[in-house]
Design an enzyme around this catalytic site. Sequence first.
Site, PDB file in Angstrom:
ATOM      1  N   THR A   1       0.848  -1.198   0.000  1.00 46.53           N
ATOM      2  CA  THR A   1       0.000   0.000   0.000  1.00 46.53           C
ATOM      3  C   THR A   1       0.886   1.251   0.000  1.00 46.53           C
ATOM      4  O   THR A   1       1.949   1.271   0.623  1.00 46.53           O
ATOM      5  CB  THR A   1      -0.958   0.014   1.210  1.00 46.53           C
ATOM      6  OG1 THR A   1      -0.189   0.029   2.414  1.00 46.53           O
ATOM      7  CG2 THR A   1      -1.881  -1.195   1.208  1.00 46.53           C
TER       8      THR A   1
ATOM      9  N   ASP B   1      -5.537  -1.145   8.055  1.00 46.37           N
ATOM     10  CA  ASP B   1      -6.348  -2.257   8.573  1.00 46.37           C
ATOM     11  C   ASP B   1      -7.622  -2.408   7.741  1.00 46.37           C
ATOM     12  O   ASP B   1      -8.054  -3.517   7.426  1.00 46.37           O
ATOM     13  CB  ASP B   1      -6.724  -2.020  10.044  1.00 46.37           C
ATOM     14  CG  ASP B   1      -5.509  -2.113  10.962  1.00 46.37           C
ATOM     15  OD1 ASP B   1      -4.507  -2.738  10.572  1.00 46.37           O
ATOM     16  OD2 ASP B   1      -5.565  -1.534  12.073  1.00 46.37           O
TER      17      ASP B   1
HETATM   18  P1  ATP Z   1      -2.155   2.882   8.815  1.00 45.29           P
HETATM   19  O1  ATP Z   1      -0.962   2.273   9.522  1.00 45.29           O
HETATM   20  O2  ATP Z   1      -2.252   4.370   8.955  1.00 45.29           O
HETATM   21  O3  ATP Z   1      -3.440   2.190   9.094  1.00 45.29           O
HETATM   22  P2  ATP Z   1      -0.814   1.885   6.443  1.00 45.29           P
HETATM   23  O4  ATP Z   1       0.480   2.617   6.489  1.00 45.29           O
HETATM   24  O5  ATP Z   1      -0.824   0.446   6.810  1.00 45.29           O
HETATM   25  O6  ATP Z   1      -1.924   2.672   7.254  1.00 45.29           O
HETATM   26  P3  ATP Z   1      -1.434   3.142   3.914  1.00 45.29           P
HETATM   27  O7  ATP Z   1      -0.522   2.745   2.810  1.00 45.29           O
HETATM   28  O8  ATP Z   1      -1.208   4.468   4.554  1.00 45.29           O
HETATM   29  O9  ATP Z   1      -1.457   1.960   4.979  1.00 45.29           O
HETATM   30  O10 ATP Z   1      -2.950   3.145   3.401  1.00 45.29           O
HETATM   31  C1  ATP Z   1      -3.641   1.968   3.029  1.00 45.29           C
HETATM   32  C2  ATP Z   1      -4.641   2.302   1.943  1.00 45.29           C
HETATM   33  O11 ATP Z   1      -5.586   3.259   2.457  1.00 45.29           O
HETATM   34  C3  ATP Z   1      -4.048   2.957   0.699  1.00 45.29           C
HETATM   35  O12 ATP Z   1      -3.591   1.979  -0.238  1.00 45.29           O
HETATM   36  C4  ATP Z   1      -5.232   3.763   0.175  1.00 45.29           C
HETATM   37  O13 ATP Z   1      -6.102   2.965  -0.611  1.00 45.29           O
HETATM   38  C5  ATP Z   1      -5.961   4.179   1.451  1.00 45.29           C
HETATM   39  N1  ATP Z   1      -5.572   5.534   1.865  1.00 45.29           N
HETATM   40  C6  ATP Z   1      -4.586   5.894   2.724  1.00 45.29           C
HETATM   41  N2  ATP Z   1      -4.493   7.248   2.839  1.00 45.29           N
HETATM   42  C7  ATP Z   1      -5.466   7.748   2.038  1.00 45.29           C
HETATM   43  C8  ATP Z   1      -5.905   9.083   1.720  1.00 45.29           C
HETATM   44  N3  ATP Z   1      -5.327  10.175   2.238  1.00 45.29           N
HETATM   45  N4  ATP Z   1      -6.940   9.203   0.837  1.00 45.29           N
HETATM   46  C9  ATP Z   1      -7.561   8.124   0.305  1.00 45.29           C
HETATM   47  N5  ATP Z   1      -7.186   6.850   0.575  1.00 45.29           N
HETATM   48  C10 ATP Z   1      -6.161   6.658   1.420  1.00 45.29           C
END
Ligand code: ATP
Length: 286
Positions: free
Chosen positions: A200, A232
């Site tokens: 992601t 998540d």
């Molecule tokens: P976290 O630890 O904050 O739960 P993460 O670091 O595991 O998140 P991210 O890569 O930040 O995961 O985000 C996972 C998914 O959520 C992304 O692939 C996207 O689809 C969605 N997402 C995250 N931030 C945004 C945003 N600002 N706007 C729209 N979708 C988002």
Amino acid sequence: MRVYVTGNITVDETWAISDIPKKGSSIHGNKISQDIGGKGANQAILIARCGIETTLIAAVGNDSNGSWIREQIHAEPLRLLPEKLFPCHSDTSIIFNSEDGDNAIVTTTVAADSLSLAEITQALNGAQPGDVLLQQGNFSVEKTRSLFELAKAKGMIAIFNPSPVKPEFAQLWPLVDIAVLNEHEADLLKPTDVNTLVITHGSQGASLKTPDNHQFCAATPAQAVDTTGAGDTFLAVMLASALRRQSEIDELALTHASKAAAITVSRPGTYSAFPNTAELNALLES
Ligand code: ATP
């Protein structure tokens, strides 16, 4: 098909304070919310809300927070094992939000650490070949490895979301069928030998790599208020979408996941921001 999530469950308390306290200081603050949390619980709750039979294997302490956790989980379409309460405080995260937008977080892992391999093995007694074992990074490397070995022996599908990340998790890829990581975790752990790899990329989107499929799914545009829990939500809904259709992780699973994550980021909080059962069903039928 049933999903077993082994991991942690916490009480997340959010406090508003004027500034992060200095050593020796005593300050006033305002507790603004109390929610269920923990990556294990978050993912299990969301998978269950998508209509997949789900068991969360996580330790709850024998304190008042433990009773509160059980009441909250009772309202979710989820089975929580073991049934016993552990002789310790339930795991807690205290999130301090200061006026300048900074934060500091204190988390305990005593309850998660007390959950023994034997207790998890017993909770997995009913697991059948083809069921899913999903783990995050809250257990020791040894416990995580033993559980993936057990999953392999039972013919289960092993899914790993190595967060919080530890460098030693890189040894576990040969035991994993589906890996879901953010960019930072992927840079550190360099997942290889994994049949299905999902990375992601925050507000940009997510990529999928399988032996015969390589896709990028752009994030669904959202007015982001609080991105905690996006990962998540993404993982849970991606998995549920594929399981509901008896499919591999595919482009539609990523699309469903990105729509659900856009809902979570557009609302404040974590548990309170998650899409509900009706929202998830509507989204998964689209
Ligand atoms: P976290 O630890 O904050 O739960 P993460 O670091 O595991 O998140 P991210 O890569 O930040 O995961 O985000 C996972 C998914 O959520 C992304 O692939 C996207 O689809 C969605 N997402 C995250 N931030 C945004 C945003 N600002 N706007 C729209 N979708 C988002």
